[in-house]
Design an enzyme around this catalytic site. Sequence first.
Site, mmCIF file in Angstrom:
data_model
loop_
_atom_site.group_PDB
_atom_site.id
_atom_site.type_symbol
_atom_site.label_atom_id
_atom_site.label_comp_id
_atom_site.label_asym_id
_atom_site.label_seq_id
_atom_site.Cartn_x
_atom_site.Cartn_y
_atom_site.Cartn_z
ATOM 1 N N GLY A 102 0.825 -1.204 0.000
ATOM 2 C CA GLY A 102 0.000 0.000 0.000
ATOM 3 C C GLY A 102 0.857 1.251 0.000
ATOM 4 O O GLY A 102 2.046 1.223 0.353
ATOM 5 N N CYS A 103 0.264 2.366 -0.404
ATOM 6 C CA CYS A 103 1.023 3.614 -0.530
ATOM 7 C C CYS A 103 1.474 4.147 0.830
ATOM 8 O O CYS A 103 2.650 4.468 1.024
ATOM 9 C CB CYS A 103 0.217 4.657 -1.296
ATOM 10 N N PHE A 104 0.547 4.247 1.803
ATOM 11 C CA PHE A 104 0.942 4.678 3.141
ATOM 12 C C PHE A 104 1.958 3.696 3.726
ATOM 13 O O PHE A 104 2.941 4.097 4.355
ATOM 14 C CB PHE A 104 -0.273 4.757 4.068
ATOM 15 N N ALA A 107 5.457 4.379 2.308
ATOM 16 C CA ALA A 107 6.059 5.612 2.832
ATOM 17 C C ALA A 107 6.519 5.446 4.272
ATOM 18 O O ALA A 107 7.585 5.946 4.666
ATOM 19 C CB ALA A 107 5.064 6.762 2.719
#
Length: 293
Positions: A102-104, A107
């Site tokens: 996932g993107c979060f 990061a």
Amino acid sequence: INFVYSTSQPGKPVANVHQDLLGETDLQFSGEINKDVDVVFLCLGHGNSVKFLSENHFSEETKIVDLSTDYRMSRDDHSFVYGLPEFNREAIKMANFVANPGCFATAISIAILPLAKENLLKEDIHINAVTGATGAGTSLSETTHFTWRDNNFSAYKSFEHQHLNELTQSVKNFQPKHDAEINFIPNRGNFSRGIHSTAYTKFSGSIEEAKNIFQKAYKDAAFTFVVDEPLHLKQVVNTNKGLVRLQKFDDKLLITSMIDNLLKGASGQAVQNMNLMFGLEETAGLHLKATYF
């Protein structure tokens, strides 16, 4: 590209929907799949990949990269490898099936996993991260309309965002006995692309020791870099880069990290994983410049 499958647009030109491709391709959306392709990217939305693969069978040689949440958690009922190249490169190289993170989660993982790898996450971790409107996908909702997003800011899914599960899994893969809290507050920003994350936790070492840990973790990384400069989203938007900055305040280590949620947080990382799976240059197709101006 052999085909672009769509349940809602079969027969229509791809460039009519993705208008940034006008003049670039004559491809039309297909309502059929070719089971003999080399690689399939599944971009079907969360919960739909499992159903799609149960109804559509590819050849034994076809590799799959799934961009949904469906296969990110390790389970005995699937053989998908978690596709975070910075920490799972060798397994990805050997994999036939990869679950794109996932993107979060991407990061935040690049911000805290170097510490977990050294068994140094001893205290609670506090994370505040902001994502752009594209993090919600293309389907309209009350909170994606311009009139709602413009000049606005809000938190959502505090302490219960779905990416916490895969983040916790990644931490425990390196530090199995980790039992401190991971406190995550996700926010919606009034911009289109990018994720800006700040995470802090107690750290007894010096800032030099912290930098050495992170530089060691990313010395062979193709896209993740430890920098001393203050971070802002225009340094990463339109690239597959992840940037990390470390600061020490008394007994706390502050880790700022950033990615483009559509590239390193989604399709760019998917291509990076494909490159590794096929023995290609890891950066192939991903030499992109940030849209700084």
